[in-house]
Motif scaffolding. Structure first.
Motif, PDB file in Angstrom:
ATOM      1  N   PHE A 123       0.828  -1.209   0.000  1.00  0.00           N
ATOM      2  CA  PHE A 123       0.000   0.000   0.000  1.00  0.00           C
ATOM      3  C   PHE A 123       0.859   1.256   0.000  1.00  0.00           C
ATOM      4  N   GLN A 124       1.866   1.297   0.866  1.00  0.00           N
ATOM      5  CA  GLN A 124       2.724   2.478   0.947  1.00  0.00           C
ATOM      6  C   GLN A 124       3.556   2.655  -0.322  1.00  0.00           C
ATOM      7  N   CYS A 125       4.077   1.555  -0.866  1.00  0.00           N
ATOM      8  CA  CYS A 125       4.868   1.645  -2.097  1.00  0.00           C
ATOM      9  C   CYS A 125       4.015   2.109  -3.272  1.00  0.00           C
ATOM     10  N   GLU A 157       2.447   6.630  -6.938  1.00  0.00           N
ATOM     11  CA  GLU A 157       1.399   7.458  -7.552  1.00  0.00           C
ATOM     12  C   GLU A 157       1.550   8.936  -7.231  1.00  0.00           C
ATOM     13  N   HIS A 158       1.940   9.250  -5.987  1.00  0.00           N
ATOM     14  CA  HIS A 158       1.888  10.640  -5.542  1.00  0.00           C
ATOM     15  C   HIS A 158       3.223  11.377  -5.541  1.00  0.00           C
ATOM     16  N   VAL A 159       4.345  10.671  -5.395  1.00  0.00           N
ATOM     17  CA  VAL A 159       5.617  11.392  -5.247  1.00  0.00           C
ATOM     18  C   VAL A 159       6.742  10.911  -6.159  1.00  0.00           C
ATOM     19  N   ALA A 160       6.540   9.831  -6.889  1.00  0.00           N
ATOM     20  CA  ALA A 160       7.646   9.282  -7.680  1.00  0.00           C
ATOM     21  C   ALA A 160       7.871  10.012  -9.002  1.00  0.00           C
ATOM     22  N   GLU A 161       6.833  10.639  -9.527  1.00  0.00           N
ATOM     23  CA  GLU A 161       6.927  11.220 -10.861  1.00  0.00           C
ATOM     24  C   GLU A 161       7.740  12.515 -10.871  1.00  0.00           C
ATOM     25  N   THR A 162       8.569  12.673 -11.885  1.00  0.00           N
ATOM     26  CA  THR A 162       9.285  13.929 -12.124  1.00  0.00           C
ATOM     27  C   THR A 162       8.482  14.756 -13.115  1.00  0.00           C
ATOM     28  N   VAL A 207      -4.242   8.212   9.574  1.00  0.00           N
ATOM     29  CA  VAL A 207      -3.064   8.924   9.071  1.00  0.00           C
ATOM     30  C   VAL A 207      -2.196   7.982   8.247  1.00  0.00           C
ATOM     31  N   ILE A 208      -1.761   6.881   8.844  1.00  0.00           N
ATOM     32  CA  ILE A 208      -0.906   5.919   8.144  1.00  0.00           C
ATOM     33  C   ILE A 208      -1.640   5.301   6.952  1.00  0.00           C
ATOM     34  N   GLY A 209      -2.948   5.151   7.076  1.00  0.00           N
ATOM     35  CA  GLY A 209      -3.744   4.561   6.012  1.00  0.00           C
ATOM     36  C   GLY A 209      -4.185   5.527   4.941  1.00  0.00           C
ATOM     37  N   SER A 210      -3.764   6.775   5.033  1.00  0.00           N
ATOM     38  CA  SER A 210      -4.122   7.752   4.008  1.00  0.00           C
ATOM     39  C   SER A 210      -3.311   7.516   2.737  1.00  0.00           C
ATOM     40  N   PRO A 211      -3.927   7.631   1.553  1.00  0.00           N
ATOM     41  CA  PRO A 211      -3.182   7.460   0.300  1.00  0.00           C
ATOM     42  C   PRO A 211      -2.061   8.482   0.115  1.00  0.00           C
ATOM     43  N   THR A 212      -2.163   9.615   0.807  1.00  0.00           N
ATOM     44  CA  THR A 212      -1.153  10.661   0.665  1.00  0.00           C
ATOM     45  C   THR A 212      -0.180  10.711   1.846  1.00  0.00           C
TER      46      THR A 212
END
Length: 232
Positions: A48-50, A55-60, A194-199
């Motif tokens: 889930f975290q990966c 989705e949210h932070v990997a893209e340049t 919090v931990i379970g949030s997609p963001t």
């Protein structure tokens, strides 16, 4: 500050650049190998975290700029985080914190109660076996936690447990010298909102910009890289 604490911070900082430079895909693969040793519900949290980090932070992102200049916006790890929790906190929550911090490019200090279901040392050994370089994950005991939280090189603390402990950690971080460090706190250890949030992974990164100028004198490309150092 004891020499041992400083030595651990130095080792973690030295490991950070290489770990942060691996990229999301390589870090996710290492965490995936680690997850294979875990129970199904805990393994699902790592995935889930990966997935959310991808989705949210990997893209340049390519930003507009003048002719002859390329500007890129990307996310990077902040540095060294402490992950800690109460004895009643589930392993799913603890692993969620560790996975989010690591997949986004941070190094981690893990501090768990002595009677916790799985020791910090066992978690660190599992992650090293799965491919984390030495210094990426460091186990510490409860007697070292306060000194480490107060160390100015620590980027933040991820904590899951009681509200009173969360408040105490917040006061300790606010009182220290140096750059501001954030507390990422989960006090509902049943629902994990919090931990379970997609963001959730966004709490562990900083935005950076990279500029490549291909019109420099002599035709040589020059590169300028800046980090915001602020929470996003």
């Amino acid at each position: 500050m004891t020499t041992s604490i400083q030595a651990m911070v130095d080792n973690s900082s030295a490991a950070w650049e290489g770990w942060n430079g691996l990229g999301y895909e390589a870090r996710s693969q290492i965490l995936g190998r680690w997850a294979e040793e875990l129970a199904p519900d805990v393994r699902a949290m790592v995935a889930f975290q990966c997935r959310n980090a991808s989705e949210h932070v990997a893209e340049t992102l390519l930003m507009p700029g003048p002719t002859g200049e390329t500007n890129e916006l990307y996310c990077a790890g902040r540095g060294s985080f402490i992950v800690t929790a109460d004895v009643e906190t589930s392993l799913v929550a603890v692993v969620g914190q560790i996975a989010a911090a690591l997949v986004t490019g941070n190094t981690v200090f893990v501090c768990l109660p002595s009677d916790y279901a799985l020791s910090a040392g066992e978690l660190a050994a599992q992650l090293e076996k799965s491919g984390c370089a030495r210094g990426v994950v460091t186990a510490i005991d409860s007697g070292q936690l306060a000194d480490l939280v107060s160390h100015p090189a620590i980027a933040g603390v991820a904590y899951a447990g009681k509200l009173s402990t969360s408040q105490a950690l917040a006061r300790q971080l606010a009182a220290r010298d140096g750059l501001l460090a954030q507390l990422i706190s989960e006090t509902d250890c049943e629902s994990l909102p919090v931990i379970g949030s997609p963001t959730y992974s966004l709490r562990f990164v900083t935005e950076r910009t990279r500029t490549i100028n291909i019109t420099a004198v002599g035709g040589n490309a020059t590169l300028l890289e800046l980090g915001s150092g602020e929470e996003h």
